[in-house]
Design an enzyme around this catalytic site. Structure first.
Site, short mmCIF file in Angstrom:
data_model
loop_
_atom_site.label_atom_id
_atom_site.label_comp_id
_atom_site.label_asym_id
_atom_site.label_seq_id
_atom_site.Cartn_x
_atom_site.Cartn_y
_atom_site.Cartn_z
N ARG A 141 -5.09 1.62 12.40
CA ARG A 141 -4.13 0.82 11.63
C ARG A 141 -2.73 1.29 12.00
NH1 ARG A 141 -2.00 3.02 7.20
NH2 ARG A 141 -3.76 4.06 6.24
N TYR A 149 1.97 11.18 5.69
CA TYR A 149 0.67 11.83 5.93
C TYR A 149 0.18 11.79 7.38
CZ TYR A 149 -0.88 6.97 5.15
OH TYR A 149 -1.02 5.61 5.20
N HIS A 157 -0.76 1.53 5.02
CA HIS A 157 -1.91 0.90 4.37
C HIS A 157 -1.51 -0.47 3.81
CE1 HIS A 157 -5.34 0.18 1.81
NE2 HIS A 157 -4.51 0.02 0.81
C1 LIG Z 1 -13.50 0.59 -5.82
C2 LIG Z 1 -12.12 0.92 -5.31
N1 LIG Z 1 -11.71 2.21 -5.28
C3 LIG Z 1 -10.48 2.51 -4.84
C4 LIG Z 1 -9.62 1.54 -4.45
C5 LIG Z 1 -8.21 1.90 -3.98
N2 LIG Z 1 -8.11 1.69 -2.52
C6 LIG Z 1 -7.60 0.53 -2.04
S1 LIG Z 1 -7.66 0.49 -0.37
C7 LIG Z 1 -8.30 2.04 -0.27
C8 LIG Z 1 -8.63 2.64 1.08
C9 LIG Z 1 -9.53 1.78 1.89
O1 LIG Z 1 -9.71 2.28 3.16
P1 LIG Z 1 -10.64 1.59 4.20
O2 LIG Z 1 -11.90 1.14 3.57
O3 LIG Z 1 -10.76 2.49 5.37
O4 LIG Z 1 -9.87 0.25 4.62
P2 LIG Z 1 -8.43 0.05 5.24
O5 LIG Z 1 -7.50 -0.20 4.09
O6 LIG Z 1 -8.10 1.28 6.03
O7 LIG Z 1 -8.52 -1.16 6.10
C10 LIG Z 1 -8.49 2.57 -1.55
C11 LIG Z 1 -9.05 3.91 -1.81
C12 LIG Z 1 -10.07 0.20 -4.51
N3 LIG Z 1 -9.31 -0.83 -4.12
N4 LIG Z 1 -11.33 -0.09 -4.94
#
Ligand SMILES: Cc1ncc(C[n+]2csc(CCOP(=O)(O)OP(=O)(O)O)c2C)c(N)n1
Length: 369
Positions: free
Chosen positions: A267, A280, A271
């Site tokens: 990415r 980070y 985020h």
């Molecule tokens: C059940 C849940 N827990 C926590 C979150 C908070 N959260 C939103 S995105 C994220 C990280 C996701 O990372 P990844 O699955 O690697 O996807 P990326 O955003 O890197 O594409 C978190 C912890 C959420 N949206 N839903």
């Protein structure tokens, strides 16, 4: 406490090389001929990635101008998304996460539909039935269970009508793989033989948590443990992603077990537009991945082989400019749908109680006129 840096977490650590067809200098590697890499396929995938990047940049800028509440950029992940969705048939059903804008554009979603939710004008911007592309899921991993349930419905259709050969593909991230829902879905799909391809974009980060701190085994190894057929692919190589997904989809379509593809990608942006990734991660890491840019690599191949001349690039630039103008205009023109529709769309058929609530609401709103 265990030092996580000592644990073999990446495919390279385990000696498993991700599948790759296109070298970092744009040269075709062994296997490209078997994967039927042609000039036409390469041009098409490149076009999709260029348009996706333009759209993503415009949406990012619109957020910065206050036109969108939030944006989650897909910059850097274009190859993983375009390569995978272009390997499917239009009849296959897709369950995305929330960053799959490149895949969505390939499915024909319009900019206005993709921006609606982020401008906050409605909860979702499109009818999943129109595109066979489900609404974005912001609660991590829910879509893996939805996809598995849907795939079981497809399997039931297949038993009734042998002509049905639709399959399901589900996108999710490395962070989502830590959720209970994801693990439940992988197991459920494996034991039922659901016609499903799980497509994990391992973009290295779950907000500020590196994927190495989330899993002590590479994700595709975990998937194999559930009984899925697992593949790991260079997610910044659109040709390899296309070939890997086409092969997995063909096996599932032919009645094979569910598949798991781990695409190793990155990415490039934060985020979301609310995140500051410089807090980070090192600039050096970002620069290293910048050198593996999925678009630049294909451009080198197209130029080296003479597969796309000046005319192609000029026409593509014009197409990207037109998309950009359409995106900005569509965003500013978005207006909330009538609230009455929420009552109408809550259930397939409006009940008497819901109708009464809708009528009461309409009457109340009209009292201000
Ligand atoms: C059940 C849940 N827990 C926590 C979150 C908070 N959260 C939103 S995105 C994220 C990280 C996701 O990372 P990844 O699955 O690697 O996807 P990326 O955003 O890197 O594409 C978190 C912890 C959420 N949206 N839903």
């Amino acid at each position: 406490m265990t030092d996580l840096t000592d644990v073999p977490t990446t495919p390279a650590d385990l000696g498993v090389a991700p599948m790759r067809l296109l070298g970092e200098d744009g040269e075709l590697l062994t296997g490209a001929a078997d994967a039927a890499v042609t000039a036409e396929l390469t041009r098409g995938l490149y076009r999709d990635m260029v348009l996706a990047r333009q759209f993503d940049q415009d949406a990012f800028n619109l957020q910065r101008q206050g036109e969108l509440g939030l944006w989650l950029s897909c910059r850097g992940q274009e190859a993983a998304q375009v390569g995978s969705i272009r390997a499917l048939r239009a009849s296959d059903h897709v369950f995305p996460s929330y960053r799959e804008h490149a895949a969505a554009l390939c499915r024909g979603l319009r900019p206005a539909e993709l921006l609606t939710q982020w401008r906050g004008t409605a909860h979702g911007g499109w009818d999943p039935g129109d595109y066979r592309f489900h609404l974005y899921s912001l609660v991590l991993s829910t879509q893996l269970l939805h996809a598995t349930g849907y795939a079981l419905g497809v399997a039931a259709d297949r038993r009734r009508e042998p002509g049905v050969d639709e399959i399901v593909l589900c996108y999710f991230g490395d962070g989502a793989a830590s959720q209970g829902d994801a693990n439940e879905a992988l197991n459920w799909a494996a034991v039922t033989g659901a016609p499903l391809v799980f497509f994990c974009q391992n973009n290295q980060w779950a907000i500020s948590t590196p994927s190495a701190a989330q899993s002590r085994t590479p994700l595709h190894v975990r998937a194999a443990g559930f009984g899925l057929t697992a593949t790991v692919v260079d997610g910044n190589d659109v040709l390899a992603v296309h070939a890997a997904t086409a092969a997995a989809a063909a096996r599932v379509r032919a009645g094979g077990p569910p598949e798991f593809i781990e695409a190793i990608t990155y990415r490039m942006a934060g985020h979301s537009t609310s995140d500051d990734p410089t807090r980070y991660r090192d600039a050096e890491e970002v620069e290293r991945w910048e050198r593996r840019d999925p678009l630049a690599r294909v451009r080198l191949l197209l130029d080296a082989r003479g597969w796309a001349g000046e005319e192609f690039h000029t026409a593509l630039k014009e197409e990207a400019t037109a998309l950009s103008e359409a995106t900005r205009a569509a965003c500013r023109a978005l207006t909330p749908p009538p609230l009455e529709d929420t009552f109408r769309h809550t259930l397939a058929e409006e009940t008497a109680a819901l109708r009464a609530e809708r009528e009461r609401y309409t009457e109340w709103r009209e009292s201000f006129a």
